[in-house]
Design an enzyme around this catalytic site. Sequence first.
Site, mmCIF file in Angstrom:
data_model
loop_
_atom_site.group_PDB
_atom_site.id
_atom_site.type_symbol
_atom_site.label_atom_id
_atom_site.label_comp_id
_atom_site.label_asym_id
_atom_site.label_seq_id
_atom_site.Cartn_x
_atom_site.Cartn_y
_atom_site.Cartn_z
ATOM 1 N N ARG B 326 0.696 -1.358 -0.035
ATOM 2 C CA ARG B 326 -0.034 0.104 0.053
ATOM 3 C C ARG B 326 0.887 1.253 -0.034
ATOM 4 O O ARG B 326 0.361 2.193 -0.512
ATOM 5 C CB ARG B 326 -1.130 0.046 1.223
ATOM 6 C CG ARG B 326 -1.922 1.164 1.084
ATOM 7 C CD ARG B 326 -3.293 1.129 2.118
ATOM 8 N NE ARG B 326 -4.055 0.205 1.587
ATOM 9 C CZ ARG B 326 -5.289 0.631 0.816
ATOM 10 N NH1 ARG B 326 -5.490 1.950 0.808
ATOM 11 N NH2 ARG B 326 -6.134 -0.116 0.314
ATOM 12 N N GLU B 730 -9.716 6.035 7.165
ATOM 13 C CA GLU B 730 -8.206 6.293 7.080
ATOM 14 C C GLU B 730 -8.019 7.428 6.362
ATOM 15 O O GLU B 730 -7.074 8.138 6.766
ATOM 16 C CB GLU B 730 -7.594 5.042 6.009
ATOM 17 C CG GLU B 730 -7.626 3.705 7.344
ATOM 18 C CD GLU B 730 -6.960 2.538 6.089
ATOM 19 O OE1 GLU B 730 -6.165 2.165 6.323
ATOM 20 O OE2 GLU B 730 -7.678 2.017 5.538
#
Lengths: 488, 794
Positions: B326, B730
């Site tokens: 990621r 997030e």
Amino acid sequence: MANAVRFLLGFEEQTVSDADPNMTVLSWLRTVAGRCGTKEGCAEGDCGACTVVLGEPDDQGGLRYRAVNACILFLPVLHGRQLVTVEHLRESDGRLHPAQEAMVACHGSQCGFCTPGFVMSLFALFHNERDADRRRIEDVIAGNLCRCTGYRPILDAAQRMLAMGGEDRFSRREEETLSRLRELDDGEMLTLAGAGRRYFAPRTVDALAELRRQYPEATMLAGGTDVGLWVTKQHRDLDTLVYTGSVAGLDSIEEHADTLDIGAAVTHSTAMERIAAHYPDFGELLRRFASVQIRNSGTLGGNIANASPIGDSMPVLIALGAELVLRRGHERRSLPIEDFFLDYRKTALTQGEFLERIRIPVAGADRTLRCYKISKRFDQDISAVCLAVCLRLDGDRVAAIRIGVGGMAAIPARARAVEQALAGRSWNDDAVEAACAVLEREFQPLTDMRAGADYRRLVTRQLLRKCLLETTRPAVATRVLEYREVSA
Amino acid sequence: MSSVPERILPEFVPGARTAHRALAHESAVGHVTGGATYTDDIPEPRNLLHAWVRLSDRAHAGITRLDVEACRQAPGVVAVMTHDDLKAATDVGPVAPGDLVFADGEVTYWGQALFAVAADSIDSARRAAMLAEVKYEEREAILDIRQALERDAAVSPVRTIVQGDPEGAIRGSAHRIRGQLAIGGQDHFYLEGQVAMAVPQEGGDMLVYSSTQHPSEVQHLVAGVLGLPDHAVVVEARRLGGGFGGKETQAAHIAAIAAVLAQQAGRPVKLRLDRDDDMILTGKRHDFLVKYEAGFDPDGRLEGVDFMLASRCGISPDLSDAINDRAMYHADNAYYLPNVRIVSHRCRTNTVSNTAFRGFGGPQGMMAIEYVLDEVARYLGRDPLDVRKTNLYGVEERNLTPYGQVVEDNILPRLFEQVERSADYAARRRAVDAFNRENPVLRKGIAITPVKFGISFTTTHLNQGGALVLVYTDGSVQLNHGGIEMGQGLYTKVAQLVAEEFGIALDRVRVTATTTGKVPNTSATAASAGSDLNGAAAVEACRKIKGRLRDFAAGRFGIAGESLRFEADALHAGEQRLCSFAELCKQAHLGRIQLSDTGFYATPDIHVDKDTMRGKPFYYFAYGIACAEVVVDSLTGEYRVLRADVIHDCGQSLNPAVDMGQVEGGFIQGMGWLTTEELYWDDRGRLMTHAPSTYKIPVASDVPDDFRVELASWSRNRAAAVRRSKAVGEPPLMLGISVFHALKDAIASLAPKGCSVHLDAPATPERVLLAMERLRRATDPAAAGEPVEEDAES
Ligand SMILES: Cc1cc2nc3c(=O)[nH]c(=O)nc-3n(C[C@H](O)[C@H](O)[C@H](O)COP(=O)(O)OP(=O)(O)OC[C@H]3O[C@@H](n4cnc5c(N)ncnc54)[C@H](O)[C@@H]3O)c2cc1C
Ligand code: FES
Ligand code: FES
């Protein structure tokens, strides 16, 4: 003589006769009383999840409420007091307290784990200061950590609560509470023996002196904001505790013409206001000292006696030329504070001796005091470096200067060599640069998690330069915290 | 007294009755009254034992002796478990092995669990645990990224993404820069520490109450260590006092210890870690070392970028592969990189295994590219904002990511335009510059940074969710789904969706504790995907039930099913109210219609090639933007955030109050990561910041004085996520990057244009002052005399 801890839990009377003096109020609440609304987030006074409120008679015959950390408060300290937790706030018909209602309305909780602590801090605010502004509210909740919300909704909730105003079940029952508290505490010394440990709460300085002589190995307990952690974090057994918080007179502040005479058991919260009136910069330092909860318990005397090299009040007291009154039995002696600290956490106290009073000179409007505390976070943080300069100028000449530093040596120290380098010289760049060079030689700070040695050295020099700038060019803005006031 | 600022929350979808409304958290009253029960508050069963874990005090050592006999004999002790006492699995690694329950002959990080004791009180357990005799034979330890890189120590192989010809492009560019940046880790500091209570059931089964974001994984791993099939273990969690990724994999270890002790003792066991042990024993956000080289044209347009991202994974793989993936997938952030190489090293060190943390590597990737763009601007002497805008992804072209996904939903240009206007950027930039010319001590800085965050687990199979909806004959509804409530408002949002579907009031829907006994095989509540997955699954379950109710009512009332509506607690046909929802349920039950159902959702349209990392890993992107202004004391390095303007994209928000909370809280948490939150290990690999006294998360006074947060109410998710909302857990964390760059901007004001400004994260006052001193030394020969130590990682 009282032999059991007697207090009000909300409005309900409690008598605990076999209390272990090392048991904290938090663990009593959660494991003995089965009241789990009060949370544990750290067990060291730093997160505020365990915040509860103590009610007790004040000097004006009223009832005052103060927020404290239950996680480092020993149970016997509750004697003669009212313990209020988050479960007590609702009205009997189920209506929420304004602190609670405002938190719901402002979306002040997310995971909710910090919430009971915030609600209790707001509850104390509701009882103490209806006119608090946003800045003051930030101060009031500086000892409450929230990892979810980012605080804004909680700040909003506090303002909303204050705007709602009104009474709550505690203010309505104030008289009744006061009289019940008076009944609980007969004014006698509390003496406990539980779990093989002893606890004494003397009521007079003489009784304290006597106990101190009788049990020289006993631990003196003032606010317990250092001592509490010995139990919860260092897992020490404190077999005999002598509590100073019920001693008449030890919590008094006397104003004389040239001194402020402060009893060793005066809390930071109480001392702060009086000190700030004389020394605003010292007041600001105390505002940044720990949190409201810690300042409500912790004492100036405890800070000094604990003798931490990064204790905040000591560098300032050194710069101000404070004197300590030490007592053993009926004998008293006084000592300049800088001579109190002998080595790392070693003090001049002899067996059976204790700190009775702190005398701070206040005369001399021509003296300027500057205090600086350097930490990663402004609020509720321990100093990496603390510098205090007390300066008297004669024209541009340094007539007298005293400098105290914290975080630069094993003890809070007086920077004598730096003082000498400056005394009698013109107060200007050249003198300060010369003093910086001396400073460099006088102290060998450590590198640790709070700061590197180089930064400690560099920033201390910079603070000396800042002090020069502030005292010679007052128009220059030098403090980010004050700048914020200007721009707001 | 100042009046209370009313926060204006946008009306998202007029007409929706419960969905999209700014309703209070479902447990708000429980939170404020102390009535909300967390794992440690559950009434304790009779015979409960308390556990204590003894931690290692070496980073790497052979265990030459571990004698626990004295612990077994200590008062109150009922069970002691060491590695050798384990009967079945000994490893609780979530993806790959490597996370031992207890050390096996060797300790590989400071604070590793050696053994555990269960006794009648926490105190006796702790005292007993301290009685063991432990002897070590110390071995050489690898403690940081540099050492690991030098020795090729890795938890998994290097991965690379390449697009175009980065080397050639950099070589052929008019300008080139290279440099490096160290980014610190972060402790989750959830207010509720890790805790689990294991309660033996009949037949050897185990019920585990766990503060976990991933009950299914806890179930599976606990079953493994107990030597039981999954069906013999039930894991339940009503709410968490915060998770932030820290209870995604880490909770399993705690639960496993409680469970093996409970099995051994035949009695319930609770393990609640003390805060210090929690911070020492559990993983954190990965710290990163970034090296970069970039080539660009005179406008600052990037032509080629070469990144080396190395992270400290700690001792085991845990989730580090997905986290570093990621990071790579976000090293473009909002910018088009036509020629780019991203090389990712997953370093193995003798430190606690780092783990998931809000953003999951994305924040570190974004920091890398934002830093490069800032340095490009410094090099050219331009405003970093211009350089950022020059490099933005295009809407129709220049929209291909380094991993081959086309950015189809780009709203960045509009966000930039909006924030520049609402924050009055141009005027404030001039004011900042003027201030800096006039003030010898205080300095200001301002910066705008965007966020583009990919939504979906990059491990494609995890993108599934399940729900169980039970309608009772009085029309009340019980809802259960695979997601965990940890403060993010998931239970509230999903309940709103269910209430909206049935057209009933929110208080008619009760969400019950998440348990593996109701919805099985769930994914972790992570990757911001909680409401996308579980919300969609719950809606599907509702629609199945509604379908049957509709058919039933059509027959009963003789009205075509399509014209029936569920609204205002009743069934309607056109303007006509046919019967209450409760009555309908009762009648349907008498008519033998099933009133409950499950729902399932799998995110469509995503795929990744495991080897090249190319494909379409993300269903959509969530966007945001922030403008931060700071004032810095150039004598001490102290600073404050004066103002922050945030605009964040939640699509058609399911609950603007909840989402606003996520945005504000995320911003502050991201700011904390990059400013005051410093993790400090000593040279023996011991974490020295393991409590709030030394680890400093933001407090109330750190919130920007002027904090203006808006949701981009005009945004609608182009992907068919539930009710066109967007995930929000997030992304807002990365808005905090604006504060770091505002600090960098303030520091830059001390030097002439064209100077590089090196600043590692977190930008503590110490790092800020040292950065300023470096600049002063570099530009002022008179100041050259004083020594300034370089940051450890530079
Ligand atoms: C969360 C937190 C934050 C803190 N922040 C700060 C900070 O910002 N700055 C700072 O300086 N400190 C800080 N502290 C430390 C502590 O609060 C202070 O040192 C405080 O002043 C101690 O006072 P006390 O009354 O609680 O002392 P106690 O804990 O009761 O006692 C401390 C020591 O003094 C001794 N003692 C107490 N009274 C006497 C007496 N009359 N005579 C002789 N010995 C005595 C005790 O035996 C003990 O050794 C913090 C502590 C906590 C838990
Ligand atoms: S539990 Fe953290 S302050 Fe008491
Ligand atoms: S609401 Fe979760 S910590 Fe404050």
